[in-house]
Motif scaffolding. Sequence first.
Motif, PDB file in Angstrom:
ATOM      1  N   PRO A 155       7.107  -2.499 -11.175  1.00 16.18           N
ATOM      2  CA  PRO A 155       6.946  -2.656  -9.810  1.00 16.18           C
ATOM      3  C   PRO A 155       5.721  -1.972  -9.391  1.00 16.18           C
ATOM      4  N   GLY A 200       7.645   4.118   1.636  1.00 21.48           N
ATOM      5  CA  GLY A 200       8.034   3.215   0.763  1.00 21.48           C
ATOM      6  C   GLY A 200       8.871   3.683  -0.414  1.00 21.48           C
ATOM      7  N   ASN A 241      -1.727   5.834  -6.057  1.00 18.94           N
ATOM      8  CA  ASN A 241      -2.877   5.766  -6.862  1.00 18.94           C
ATOM      9  C   ASN A 241      -4.140   5.944  -6.139  1.00 18.94           C
TER      10      ASN A 241
END
Length: 476
Positions: A148, A233, A332
């Motif tokens: 994911p 999230g 990232n």
Amino acid sequence: MTPAAEPSFRDSVDLMFNRAVALMDLGPGLEQKIRVCNSTYTVRFGVRLRGKIETFTGYRSVHSEHMEPVKGGIRYAPSVNQDEVEALAALMTYKCALVETPFGGSKGGLCIDPRTWEPHELEQITRRFAYELIKRDLINPAQNVPAPDMGTGEREMAWIADQYARMNTTDINAKACVTGKPLNAGGIQGRIEATGRGVQYALRAFFRHPEDAAQAGLSGGLEGKRVIVQGLGNVGYHAAKFLSEEDGAIITGIIERDGAVHSDQGLDVDRVRQWMGAHGTIRGYPGAFFLANGASLLEADCDILIPAAMEGVIHLGNAAAIRAPLIIEAANGPITFGADEILRHSGKVIIPDLYANAGGVTVSYFEWVKNLSHIRFGRLQRRAEEARHQLLVNELERLSADKGLGWTLSPGFKDSYLRGAGELDLVRSGLDDTMRAAYQAMRELWHGRDDVHDLRVAAYVVSIGRVAATYVSKGL
Ligand code: NAD
């Protein structure tokens, strides 16, 4: 948004690579071989939805196959593009090498806003995308194993695993074609929390060294540290939850896509998440200040800033205004190359993405191994371990009674000592060990070499060195 003068995400990663490789002595041509992205597959496919054919564009990029399978998540977002997927694939190569997971780097993405589709429609789209990748071995337990990322989770991974199993009915290792699956579909305990948990372990590793904390002008441990997190999230939520509930950090700010909430007393992470779930927005959360321009909170006073949403959020336009002395890149690429220069020169310490968010791929590695070995971790040894511990406790109690010593083991000790390690304990232990070992490898260079001044360069030097060693041992 990022000013035009910024390099692209892909170029930003390459520039960071270049900064590190300049300090290394690789053989001629090897540097270029490691840097380039081996291949990127673009697919456009149609799915009949709502009475018409919708065309979707997806990517799967393979950055380096120095080890196989290659590994990297699949992202669902409208902004997905080739440059982004290639940057993320490159980061996966370096990340896997840094935390010693035996994979090359890959990444995938689908240009889609998942919120605009119903679950049954998303299933159709996901299965069709997976079909396109599976038939080209871009999803395969031995060659390419997705996971994911932003916009995807357990549900999508279960659809992908099932699609692979339907197309490869005799592959006994089919479940290992993708990680991040739900437990009932071959997943592993602790995978959902893994990246956030890894951020927590990374911060613990950092604060275990007072000299490192001092570089950021900080002292003590995580207790009482004021933290601002961007993105509630999967990654941001778990990191913020664990840091506040287990380490005593105070979450003073949470930034989401539609604004930010702020409270000097600290926010209850679960309650904010529940509010978002119920209302579809962070706006209106009671008992906190609301800022419509959420990103402005990145510049607020705090001890630790955790960008955990997306790339490029700290850029040339706001880097000089960032006040947090310590930034941990849970997302990232949240800091562009130019911003990184500004922050470092102003004395900020950055715990880089390829280390900070490596918890996800680490536990994915454990899941892949579990799938290939077809047995849950701890299943064979847990009760044997408990029986041996029970023997020792019985013996101590017998000795105490026989000799009239009056010893009693405290109930807390007895309970935790007698409990054998289950899968979740083993996963967390393996993750903690991984994060400590990788931190140690980085800090040895950071403090041990005069030409390595920050953790990012240290991380790249360690990982590029390992990738290079693999190529050399292959005779390239
Ligand atoms: P997610 O989709 O679960 O959560 C992202 C969150 O960020 C959402 O709540 C979203 O509303 C919010 N967000 C999006 N744009 C924003 C903006 N401009 N400002 C503020 N908030 C915004 O994604 P995730 O899996 O938590 O991934 C987040 C980051 O972590 C990405 O960079 C991803 O590549 C990286 N990452 C994820 C994993 C993983 O295991 N999921 C592993 C390694 C790295």
